[in-house]
Design a protein around this motif. Sequence first.
Motif, short mmCIF file in Angstrom:
data_model
loop_
_atom_site.label_atom_id
_atom_site.label_comp_id
_atom_site.label_asym_id
_atom_site.label_seq_id
_atom_site.Cartn_x
_atom_site.Cartn_y
_atom_site.Cartn_z
N GLY A 64 -5.29 9.84 -25.15
CA GLY A 64 -4.25 10.54 -25.83
C GLY A 64 -2.84 11.11 -25.24
N HIS A 65 -2.94 10.97 -23.70
CA HIS A 65 -2.12 11.56 -23.05
C HIS A 65 -1.19 10.28 -22.40
N GLN A 66 0.03 10.56 -22.35
CA GLN A 66 0.94 9.48 -21.67
C GLN A 66 1.04 9.88 -20.22
N ARG A 67 0.72 9.21 -19.17
CA ARG A 67 0.52 9.46 -17.89
C ARG A 67 1.37 8.26 -17.12
N THR A 68 1.76 8.75 -15.91
CA THR A 68 2.60 7.94 -15.01
C THR A 68 2.01 7.97 -13.74
N TYR A 69 2.52 6.58 -13.01
CA TYR A 69 2.45 6.53 -11.54
C TYR A 69 3.43 5.65 -11.11
N ARG A 70 3.82 5.95 -9.76
CA ARG A 70 4.40 4.89 -9.09
C ARG A 70 3.75 3.83 -8.23
N LEU A 71 4.14 2.66 -8.06
CA LEU A 71 3.27 1.90 -7.40
C LEU A 71 4.57 1.04 -6.43
N TYR A 72 4.06 1.15 -5.21
CA TYR A 72 4.94 0.56 -4.02
C TYR A 72 4.25 -0.53 -3.57
N LEU A 73 4.97 -1.75 -3.71
CA LEU A 73 4.34 -3.21 -3.10
C LEU A 73 5.36 -3.51 -2.08
N SER A 74 5.05 -3.63 -0.91
CA SER A 74 5.84 -4.28 0.13
C SER A 74 6.16 -5.49 0.08
N ALA A 75 7.61 -5.83 0.24
CA ALA A 75 7.91 -7.24 0.47
C ALA A 75 7.26 -8.02 1.44
N LYS A 76 6.54 -7.28 2.37
CA LYS A 76 5.73 -8.00 3.44
C LYS A 76 4.39 -8.52 3.22
N LEU A 77 3.92 -7.95 1.97
CA LEU A 77 2.50 -8.17 1.45
C LEU A 77 2.19 -9.77 1.42
N PRO A 78 0.85 -10.00 2.17
CA PRO A 78 0.72 -11.34 1.85
C PRO A 78 0.37 -11.90 0.42
N THR A 79 0.76 -12.94 0.23
CA THR A 79 0.58 -13.53 -1.00
C THR A 79 -0.79 -14.73 -1.12
N ASP A 80 -1.10 -14.76 -0.14
CA ASP A 80 -2.48 -15.87 0.13
C ASP A 80 -3.84 -15.17 -0.03
N ARG A 81 -3.56 -13.57 -0.05
CA ARG A 81 -5.00 -13.15 -0.27
C ARG A 81 -4.96 -11.65 -1.13
N ARG A 82 -6.18 -11.09 -1.56
CA ARG A 82 -6.12 -10.24 -1.97
C ARG A 82 -5.86 -8.66 -0.92
N VAL A 83 -5.09 -7.58 -1.41
CA VAL A 83 -4.82 -6.75 -0.32
C VAL A 83 -5.46 -5.38 -0.66
N PRO A 84 -5.55 -4.38 0.47
CA PRO A 84 -6.00 -3.18 -0.04
C PRO A 84 -5.18 -2.25 -0.69
N LEU A 85 -5.53 -1.05 -1.31
CA LEU A 85 -4.94 -0.46 -2.30
C LEU A 85 -5.30 1.04 -1.96
N ILE A 86 -4.18 1.98 -1.74
CA ILE A 86 -4.44 3.34 -1.74
C ILE A 86 -3.72 4.14 -2.57
N LEU A 87 -4.65 5.16 -3.20
CA LEU A 87 -3.91 6.10 -4.07
C LEU A 87 -3.71 7.33 -3.18
N ALA A 88 -2.38 7.98 -3.52
CA ALA A 88 -1.89 8.83 -2.74
C ALA A 88 -1.45 9.88 -3.68
N LEU A 89 -2.28 11.12 -3.58
CA LEU A 89 -2.26 11.97 -4.76
C LEU A 89 -1.41 13.63 -4.10
N HIS A 90 -0.41 13.66 -5.05
CA HIS A 90 0.49 14.89 -4.25
C HIS A 90 -0.06 16.35 -4.55
N GLY A 91 0.37 17.18 -4.07
CA GLY A 91 -0.23 18.56 -4.18
C GLY A 91 0.54 19.27 -5.26
#
Length: 299
Positions: A30-57
Motif C-alpha cells: 500500500g505504499h508508493q516506493r521508488t528506486y533509481r536504476l543505473y544501466l551502463s551503456a557498456k553492459l554486455p547484451t549477450d549475457r546476464r549481468v550482476p546487480l548491486i543494491l546500494a542503500l543510502h544512509g
Amino acid sequence: MIVLVAALLVAPPPPALGPGRHVRTLSVDGHQRTYRLYLSAKLPTDRRVPLILALHGAGMNSAMMEGFCGLSKTADAEGFAVAYPDGTPTSGVQTWNTGGLRGALARNKPDDVRFLEAVIDDIESCCKIDPSRIYATGMSNGGMMCYRLGNELSHRIAAVAPVAGTLALEKVKPARPIPLLHFHGTADTIVPYDRPARSGASRFISFRSAPDSVRLWAEATGCGRDPVIEEVKEVKGSRKHTYRGETGGEVILYQIEGAGHVWPGQPFPLGLIRSEMRINANNLIWEFFKRHSLPKPKE
C-alpha cells in the motif's frame, strides 16, 4: 477463439530498459516506493549481468547516494547494474527499517525487506540480471540494512558489504553462510567503531560495535571466532580481520585507523568531513562480490 481470448488476457511482458538512469515506482504493502536504476551503456547484451543494491544512509536519498558512493562509475568499468532504492521518511529523515529503531523511527515503519525484494523482482522483469549474482552494499543506516537483508534474504542476495553501518538486529541466523565485507573507521563519531552507546545516534537506534557485528556474523555463518589479522599496508595502523568457514563462508572487517563516517575512496561532498582516500572501497567491494554467487540449487 478460446486461444485468442486467453492470449489477449495475458499481460505482455514489460519492455526491456535501455542504458541510462531510470526512476521506477512500485506499490508495496500500500505504499508508493521508488528506486533509481543505473544501466551502463557498456553492459554486455549477450549475457546476464550482476546487480548491486546500494542503500543510502539516514537523511540521504537515492540520488544523493549515487553521487556519494561513486558506484555508477565502477559499474561502467566492471559491467554490472546498480540500483539505488529510497527509504521512507520518518520525522523528516529518510531511513531504513533495520531493526533496533526507537521512538518515532520505530512507528509505522514499512517492511523494507519486502520492498527490496520487490525491487529485485522489478529489475529482473525488465533487465537481463543474473539471479545468482545479486549483492547489497550501503552506507551507515543503509549498511545496517545490509545486515538485515543478509539475515532475511540470503536466498536472493549472494553477499553484502556494509560501510560505516553495524548490526542493529538482536540476533542473526541467515539460512546459509552469506559472505560479508565491512568497512569502518576508528574515528567514526556517528556510528562509532567500538563504543556505540556514546553516539548521538544511539538515542534513535540500538546497534552494535563494528567488531561485535562482524564477530557475531562470523559465528552465525560458521566462520568461527578467531580471525586472521593482517596489517593494511595502505593505511598505517589499519587492520584487515578475516574469518573463513569450511562451508564457503567469508567475513571480513577493514578497521581503518583514523577514518571518520565516510565512504573510503570517495571525496566527501563539499569537504564537510575529511575524506578517506587511502583505501578504495568500491574496488574492494567488487573484488569481494566477484568471488561469491548463490549456490546452485540441489537436484
